[in-house]
Design a protein around this motif. Structure first.
Motif, PDB file in Angstrom:
ATOM      1  N   THR A  45     -31.569   0.675  -2.579  1.00  0.00           N
ATOM      2  CA  THR A  45     -32.395  -0.517  -2.747  1.00  0.00           C
ATOM      3  C   THR A  45     -33.078  -0.882  -1.430  1.00  0.00           C
ATOM      4  O   THR A  45     -34.230  -1.322  -1.420  1.00  0.00           O
ATOM      5  N   MET A  99      -4.960   4.166  -5.803  1.00  0.00           N
ATOM      6  CA  MET A  99      -5.769   2.946  -5.946  1.00  0.00           C
ATOM      7  C   MET A  99      -6.637   2.734  -4.701  1.00  0.00           C
ATOM      8  O   MET A  99      -7.828   2.398  -4.793  1.00  0.00           O
ATOM      9  N   PHE A 100      -6.017   2.961  -3.565  1.00  0.00           N
ATOM     10  CA  PHE A 100      -6.727   2.805  -2.287  1.00  0.00           C
ATOM     11  C   PHE A 100      -7.924   3.754  -2.241  1.00  0.00           C
ATOM     12  O   PHE A 100      -9.033   3.385  -1.891  1.00  0.00           O
ATOM     13  N   VAL A 144     -22.102  -0.951  -9.085  1.00  0.00           N
ATOM     14  CA  VAL A 144     -21.806  -1.919  -8.035  1.00  0.00           C
ATOM     15  C   VAL A 144     -20.658  -2.829  -8.429  1.00  0.00           C
ATOM     16  O   VAL A 144     -19.797  -3.135  -7.615  1.00  0.00           O
ATOM     17  N   LEU A 170     -19.832   4.266  -3.431  1.00  0.00           N
ATOM     18  CA  LEU A 170     -20.851   4.304  -4.484  1.00  0.00           C
ATOM     19  C   LEU A 170     -21.716   3.060  -4.445  1.00  0.00           C
ATOM     20  O   LEU A 170     -22.948   3.119  -4.535  1.00  0.00           O
ATOM     21  N   GLY A 171     -21.047   1.898  -4.308  1.00  0.00           N
ATOM     22  CA  GLY A 171     -21.785   0.639  -4.247  1.00  0.00           C
ATOM     23  C   GLY A 171     -22.724   0.603  -3.066  1.00  0.00           C
ATOM     24  O   GLY A 171     -23.880   0.177  -3.172  1.00  0.00           O
ATOM     25  N   TYR A 176     -29.110  -8.545  -7.257  1.00  0.00           N
ATOM     26  CA  TYR A 176     -29.741  -7.576  -8.160  1.00  0.00           C
ATOM     27  C   TYR A 176     -30.017  -8.208  -9.513  1.00  0.00           C
ATOM     28  O   TYR A 176     -31.076  -8.019 -10.101  1.00  0.00           O
ATOM     29  N   PRO A 213     -13.050  -0.911  -8.780  1.00  0.00           N
ATOM     30  CA  PRO A 213     -11.617  -1.159  -9.016  1.00  0.00           C
ATOM     31  C   PRO A 213     -11.156  -2.527  -8.531  1.00  0.00           C
ATOM     32  O   PRO A 213     -10.271  -3.134  -9.140  1.00  0.00           O
ATOM     33  N   SER A 238     -15.331   3.684  -4.711  1.00  0.00           N
ATOM     34  CA  SER A 238     -16.283   2.789  -5.367  1.00  0.00           C
ATOM     35  C   SER A 238     -17.081   2.012  -4.330  1.00  0.00           C
ATOM     36  O   SER A 238     -18.251   1.698  -4.539  1.00  0.00           O
ATOM     37  N   VAL A 271     -25.874   2.436  -3.704  1.00  0.00           N
ATOM     38  CA  VAL A 271     -26.881   1.657  -4.435  1.00  0.00           C
ATOM     39  C   VAL A 271     -27.605   0.714  -3.480  1.00  0.00           C
ATOM     40  O   VAL A 271     -28.835   0.584  -3.493  1.00  0.00           O
ATOM     41  N   THR A 272     -26.829   0.073  -2.616  1.00  0.00           N
ATOM     42  CA  THR A 272     -27.439  -0.848  -1.654  1.00  0.00           C
ATOM     43  C   THR A 272     -28.432  -0.116  -0.763  1.00  0.00           C
ATOM     44  O   THR A 272     -29.545  -0.606  -0.524  1.00  0.00           O
ATOM     45  N   LEU A 284       0.828  -1.196   0.000  1.00  0.00           N
ATOM     46  CA  LEU A 284       0.000   0.000   0.000  1.00  0.00           C
ATOM     47  C   LEU A 284       0.867   1.251   0.000  1.00  0.00           C
ATOM     48  O   LEU A 284       0.624   2.212  -0.718  1.00  0.00           O
ATOM     49  N   LEU A 302      -9.468   5.123  -4.790  1.00  0.00           N
ATOM     50  CA  LEU A 302     -10.468   4.701  -5.782  1.00  0.00           C
ATOM     51  C   LEU A 302     -11.334   3.581  -5.221  1.00  0.00           C
ATOM     52  O   LEU A 302     -12.554   3.556  -5.380  1.00  0.00           O
ATOM     53  N   THR A 303     -10.671   2.633  -4.537  1.00  0.00           N
ATOM     54  CA  THR A 303     -11.402   1.501  -3.981  1.00  0.00           C
ATOM     55  C   THR A 303     -12.415   1.964  -2.944  1.00  0.00           C
ATOM     56  O   THR A 303     -13.571   1.555  -2.952  1.00  0.00           O
ATOM     57  N   ASN A 340      -0.299   3.553  -5.434  1.00  0.00           N
ATOM     58  CA  ASN A 340      -1.048   2.661  -4.549  1.00  0.00           C
ATOM     59  C   ASN A 340      -2.042   3.422  -3.700  1.00  0.00           C
ATOM     60  O   ASN A 340      -3.146   2.941  -3.443  1.00  0.00           O
TER      61      ASN A 340
END
Ligand code: SF4
Ligand code: SF4
Lengths: 417, 155
Positions: free
Chosen positions: B24, B6-7, A235, B16-17, A176, A240, B13, B20-21, A24, B9-10, B3
């Motif tokens: 729902t 990337m961390f 989702v 964001l996910g 989903y 990534p 996301s 959505v949950t 990391l 970004l993860t 890195n």
């Protein structure tokens, strides 16, 4: 160094929090290989010499989507060779075809690729119609067939992508996907009376007309589907972690794909623009405008797992486009040609291929003039696509095997027939 | 620092996910509490078979089209040449609910009902007898009833 090596040999490297933190913060530039491919006994660290290990993945394995046994030859965590052992789900579908009359077989064609029953029905019906030669399938029936086949393609891809998520470790998108697939199955149930084995397409047309208001319900579903697919992208597709797991994994070059007879999203993921609906239009496909998506995906290279996944994701939108056009152009009229109760098929042979969600589904039928076929052969796309697995997973890590297998999107019912 | 990017970004996301949950979760549930709430079945639902025996003309068409031979139909002809039905069994264990038999039936007496909950403890209970000695299709002579009983006892 020796201590470090000893340590990692016993514990999988990626379980170590220390390593995670190191990578990391960018302290280790490159993760080290655990051991070289074939360390010789007289290497400086003879205690690290390993043998090749044979590992059975399956027959009962959650990510094989059926019953498939993969025999892996491992060198540490690196896959050296893969052999797929199939046949656990063999149900003599071809032999049954030779012992049944032509119109009885439609019920069995559902059962080959049970995720895309309508597509199989259509393929079989077209094959027998071409063999009989003189059948005029009513226009309306052709359109209904296209609508059903494309809806089923969406349903099949939803399962493929949802279960792919589960294989990789994301359970939510699976739910989903299945929620949306249920809506398609509801539509199918209204027309055919069943949710999985539809038996709706018949030789000469379809068994019954669409019920009242079905078209509107179908349009409503398509309106519902478009934002759901965006949600699905959020989702899973653009995540990534998911992209890291699939990009540049299991790369299938275009020439290998062609040599192995791969078709469908597998071939298109490798960048070959081949779609039987466009290249050899059957039924009324030539009247619709749609794209043929090809790889690569948003990241990664042409022909990797992500490219195949991405082709499927985009194909669902294209299918929705086709269904919309077909619903708009849907003519009125009968849905079944006039046929005798026992089909008279002239002697001859025919090979008809149609585009299944998994690729080219071919029916090869030889008739000797009797009510039953003399020879009945099915070319199943999943079988040919699966055959390439040894080629694309050589050199991959064990943990990636599941990602590679899932990206092929096999249905064992069709592989074994 | 690649890195760290990337961390980030993860994590993004993931957020964001989760969004959505959450969206729902706030929608009304679509689960049907099955035994209490019944799913709505379409008219053409392909469930268990039913034969309306008085309308059946014993033409054997259904038995001929069935790909797995579920039917056992026994009939005789009376002096006027009409067919008399003595036995009409459907083996629902073998049946694959394809519906071909209901399509060929000329009198449309053979239909598929909406029934699908027929779990039994014994497979034999899934063989449906539509004509039995106690409720024959037409008046039949006692000798045939006896013959039928003997056949049924043999299985
Ligand atoms: S539904 Fe199909 S399998 Fe069942 S009895 Fe009728 S024809 Fe035979
Ligand atoms: S096809 Fe209909 S009428 Fe003929 S034997 Fe079967 S149930 Fe009776």
């Amino acid at each position: 160094m020796a201590i470090h090596g000893c340590y990692t040999a016993r514990f999988p490297r990626r379980l170590l929090l220390k390593d995670f933190m190191e990578s990391l913060l960018g302290m280790t530039a490159q993760p080290q290989r655990l051991h070289s491919a074939h360390p010789s006994p007289d290497s400086p660290e003879p205690h690290l010499v390993t043998d090749e290990m044979v590992l059975n993945m399956g027959p009962q394995h959650p990510s094989t989507h059926g019953i498939l046994r993969l025999i892996l030859k491992l060198d540490g965590e690196v896959v050296r060779d893969v052999q797929a052992e199939i046949g656990y789900l063999h149900r003599c579908k071809e032999k049954i075809g030779e012992n049944l009359q032509y119109n009885q077989y439609t019920t069995y064609s559902d059962r080959m690729d049970y995720l895309a029953g309508m597509n199989n029905n259509v393929g079989h019906a077209i094959a027998v119609e071409r063999l009989m030669g003189n059948i005029q399938v009513p226009e309306r029936a052709e359109y209904i067939r296209v609508i059903m086949a494309e809806l089923n393609r969406i349903a099949s891809h939803l399962v493929a992508l949802g279960t792919y998520g589960v294989d990789i470790g994301a359970v939510t998108p699976f739910l989903y996907a299945f929620r949306d697939r249920e809506k398609i199955l509801d539509l199918f149930e209204e027309v055919s009376g069943a949710r999985l084995l539809y038996n709706y397409v018949r030789i000469g047309g379809v068994v019954r007309d669409l019920p009242e208001g079905w078209g509107d319900r179908c349009r409503k579903f398509l309106d519902y589907l478009a934002p759901r697919l965006d949600e699905f992208d959020t989702v899973l597709s653009l995540n990534p972690i998911f992209i890291d797991r699939t990009a540049k994994v299991g790369v299938l070059p275009a020439d290998v794909a062609i040599n192995y007879g791969c078709t469908g999203p597998m071939l298109r993921g490798s960048g070959v623009k081949r779609d039987l609906r466009k290249d050899e239009p059957y039924s009324v496909y030539s009247r619709f405008s749609f794209e043929t998506p090809v790889g690569p995906g948003p990241r990664g290279v042409v022909g990797d797992c992500l490219a195949r996944y991405w082709v499927r994701i985009r194909e669902m939108r294209e299918s929705a486009k086709i269904v919309r056009q077909a619903l708009d152009q849907l003519p009125s009229g009968p849905v079944m040609a006039k046929l005798p109760r026992i089909l008279r098929v002239p002697p001859g042979e025919v090979y008809v291929r149609t585009e299944n969600p998994r690729g080219e589904l071919g029916f090869y039928i030889i008739s000797d003039g009797s009510p039953k076929p003399y020879r009945f052969k099915v070319r199943s796309p999943a079988y040919c696509n699966l055959s390439v697995i040894g080629e694309i997973s050589r050199g991959a890590l064990v943990a990636d095997m599941v990602a590679i297998l899932g990206s092929i999107d096999i249905v064992l019912g069709e592989v074994d027939r | 620092m690649n890195n760290l990017k990337m961390f980030w970004l993860t994590v993004k996301s993931l957020g964001l996910g989760m969004g959505v949950t959450l969206r729902t979760m706030l929608k009304p549930a679509i689960t049907l509490q099955y035994p209490d709430e019944r799913p709505q079945k379409p008219k053409v639902f392909r469930g268990f078979l039913h034969n309306d025996v008085p309308r059946c003309v014993a033409c054997d068409m259904c038995a001929n089209i069935c790909p797995v031979d579920c039917f056992k139909i026994v009939y005789t002809r009376d002096e006027k040449g009409r067919r008399q039905l003595h036995r009409f069994d459907i083996d629902m264990v073998k049946c694959m609910f394809c519906g071909l038999c209901t399509e060929v039936c000329p009198t449309e007496c053979l239909t598929m009902t909406g029934g699908f909950e027929h779990a039994t403890w014994d497979r034999k209970e899934l063989v449906l007898h539509f004509v039995t000695p106690d409720k024959p299709a037409l008046p039949v002579d006692p000798a045939l009833v006896a013959a039928h009983r003997a056949a049924a006892a043999k299985g």
